[in-house]
Scaffold this active site. Structure first.
Site, mmCIF file in Angstrom:
data_model
loop_
_atom_site.group_PDB
_atom_site.id
_atom_site.type_symbol
_atom_site.label_atom_id
_atom_site.label_comp_id
_atom_site.label_asym_id
_atom_site.label_seq_id
_atom_site.Cartn_x
_atom_site.Cartn_y
_atom_site.Cartn_z
ATOM 1 N N GLN A 146 166.720 -0.894 39.505
ATOM 2 C CA GLN A 146 167.873 -1.518 40.141
ATOM 3 C C GLN A 146 168.604 -2.411 39.143
ATOM 4 O O GLN A 146 168.043 -3.372 38.615
ATOM 5 C CB GLN A 146 167.462 -2.332 41.367
ATOM 6 C CG GLN A 146 168.669 -2.801 42.173
ATOM 7 C CD GLN A 146 168.307 -3.662 43.356
ATOM 8 O OE1 GLN A 146 167.942 -4.822 43.180
ATOM 9 N NE2 GLN A 146 168.402 -3.118 44.559
ATOM 10 N N TYR A 177 175.945 -10.708 45.557
ATOM 11 C CA TYR A 177 175.966 -10.705 44.096
ATOM 12 C C TYR A 177 177.301 -10.147 43.592
ATOM 13 O O TYR A 177 178.227 -9.920 44.366
ATOM 14 C CB TYR A 177 174.748 -9.959 43.555
ATOM 15 C CG TYR A 177 173.452 -10.631 43.958
ATOM 16 C CD1 TYR A 177 173.217 -11.968 43.647
ATOM 17 C CD2 TYR A 177 172.475 -9.943 44.686
ATOM 18 C CE1 TYR A 177 172.046 -12.606 44.039
ATOM 19 C CE2 TYR A 177 171.309 -10.573 45.080
ATOM 20 C CZ TYR A 177 171.095 -11.899 44.752
ATOM 21 O OH TYR A 177 169.949 -12.538 45.146
ATOM 22 N N ARG A 218 173.201 0.143 46.255
ATOM 23 C CA ARG A 218 172.758 -0.632 47.418
ATOM 24 C C ARG A 218 173.891 -1.548 47.869
ATOM 25 O O ARG A 218 174.464 -2.288 47.057
ATOM 26 C CB ARG A 218 171.521 -1.467 47.063
ATOM 27 C CG ARG A 218 170.833 -2.072 48.297
ATOM 28 C CD ARG A 218 169.560 -2.822 47.919
ATOM 29 N NE ARG A 218 168.528 -2.657 48.938
ATOM 30 C CZ ARG A 218 167.797 -3.654 49.431
ATOM 31 N NH1 ARG A 218 168.006 -4.894 49.033
ATOM 32 N NH2 ARG A 218 166.870 -3.419 50.319
ATOM 33 N N GLY A 236 159.665 -3.363 52.351
ATOM 34 C CA GLY A 236 159.490 -4.404 51.354
ATOM 35 C C GLY A 236 158.161 -5.108 51.480
ATOM 36 O O GLY A 236 157.164 -4.711 50.878
ATOM 37 N N ARG A 237 158.122 -6.157 52.292
ATOM 38 C CA ARG A 237 156.908 -6.960 52.401
ATOM 39 C C ARG A 237 155.671 -6.152 52.800
ATOM 40 O O ARG A 237 154.576 -6.435 52.295
ATOM 41 C CB ARG A 237 157.155 -8.121 53.367
ATOM 42 C CG ARG A 237 158.128 -9.163 52.800
ATOM 43 C CD ARG A 237 158.433 -10.269 53.804
ATOM 44 N NE ARG A 237 159.328 -11.281 53.262
ATOM 45 C CZ ARG A 237 160.657 -11.186 53.263
ATOM 46 N NH1 ARG A 237 161.231 -10.127 53.809
ATOM 47 N NH2 ARG A 237 161.396 -12.144 52.750
#
Length: 372
Positions: A101, A186, A233, A322-323
């Site tokens: 990424q 971002y 993304r 994810g987690r």
């Protein structure tokens, strides 16, 4: 063999994926210092999770200017390329597939990461947000982002070139492709939104001008690695960090049509994953499906039931976790066999050592230890 749609093979560009389970990009801040260099610990971490259909690396800055948090890895120096090669070699040896990424945080940064102390952004507007920075005492703290400076046209061209160079480095490091980070407030996201982009030149104002920077970054990256190895993304429904733009949904859908025309390998839809986050409307999912015909990855607090439901609806091709992947390196096997999931230690997510990073066991190891 599981009959779950999560375990149907899928062709993603040149990659044949054995399942639809993606390891989501997750910042862990374990790179070696100085230099933000990927290391052997990271290689072990990712290789442990190689049974994912696809691994998307943690966000990786394309330049020193693109960094916003301490100890996140880069892909602009030779040492970083060599460090990532350790990681990809380990993942491939374990039978996995992995994309990098690519990340530029824009205004979500701190003076300590910037040569002139000023983060860059489409416009000189504060995100009113904080980033995690390790001080001289070795302790990480959340600190305020300073006011950024507005990017010149020269700055914009330089960042596009940084993305291109980083993509080339990713392929030298052995990755199977790249994902461009265009979400979560971002830099690319900042260009897309009227709340963060007040420019009056060719990169601001109308929808076509606000998406121009993203299109040019995608073209530069895809020209380096191949469009079939390039994904993006995006996070349409994020509102934090002064990103609550009333025009973002039609902007994202318009961009999706453009990306579809470019033949991009996949669109990674980042859904908000905090407890009181707004749910993505079903209507948006259908609109995205009409605008973009390529593969779609969804991510955001999915469990196995929600994942199977959206796959069966045909509104996604892959689901990122994810987690759950942090605490369960063998997550696909646990899903396939309906095994319980291990509990995550949230305190060890960012920074630190092997604890809470590579010491989570797969279910077979835990069971063997428990019965010994």
């Amino acid at each position: 063999m599981s009959t779950s749609p999560l375990f149907r093979p899928l062709q993603l560009g040149p990659l044949q994926l054995p399942n639809r389970i993606v390891m989501a990009p997750m910042t862990r801040s374990r790179s070696s210092q100085p230099g933000d260099v990927p290391n052997e610990l990271m290689a072990r971490y990712y290789a442990q999770r190689a049974s994912a259909g696809l691994i998307v690396s943690e966000a990786t800055q394309i330049s020193r200017q693109g960094q916003g948090y301490s100890f996140t890895p880069g892909i602009y120096s030779e040492a970083q390329v060599a460090g990532w090669r350790q990681v990809t070699d380990a993942v491939h040896a374990a039978g996995g597939r992995m994309v990098l990424q690519l990340w530029h945080v824009g205004r979500m940064s701190h003076a300590s990461f910037q040569a002139d102390g000023k983060p860059v952004a489409p416009s000189a507007l504060s995100p009113n947000a904080q980033v995690w920075v390790v001080g001289d005492d070795g302790i990480g703290r959340m600190v305020d982002c300073p006011m950024p400076r507005e990017m010149t046209l020269g700055d914009i061209r330089a960042v596009i070139e940084d993305f291109r160079h980083a993509a080339a480095n990713a392929m030298r490091a052995g990755f199977d492709g790249v994902e461009i980070h265009g979400g979560n407030g971002y830099l690319l996201d900042q260009f897309l939104r009227t709340t963060s982009n007040h420019r009056s030149d060719e990169y601001g104002g109308s929808v076509d001008r606000r998406i121009r920077f993203v299109e040019e970054v995608v073209a530069a990256v895809a020209g380096e690695v191949g469009v079939e190895r390039t994904g993006i993304r995006l996070a349409p429904f994020i509102t934090q960090r002064n990103m609550n733009c009333p025009e973002i949904i039609p902007t994202i859908l318009h961009l999706a049509q453009k990306l579809d025309g470019m033949g991009l390998a996949y669109f990674h839809l980042a859904e908000a994953d905090w407890d009181d986050a707004p749910q993505i409307p079903e209507a948006f999912r259908h609109e995205l499906h009409r605008a973009y015909q390529g593969r779609v990855i969804v991510a955001g607090k999915y469990n196995i039931n929600r994942a199977e439901h959206i796959l069966n609806q045909g509104l996604a091709d892959l689901v990122a976790f994810g987690r759950p992947f942090v605490a369960n390196p063998d997550l696909p096997a646990r899903f396939a066999k309906n095994l319980p999931l291990a509990t995550l230690d949230h305190k060890s997510l960012f920074g630190g050592d092997a604890r809470g990073y590579i010491d989570y066991r797969d279910y077979a190891s835990d069971s063997t230890q428990a019965s010994a």
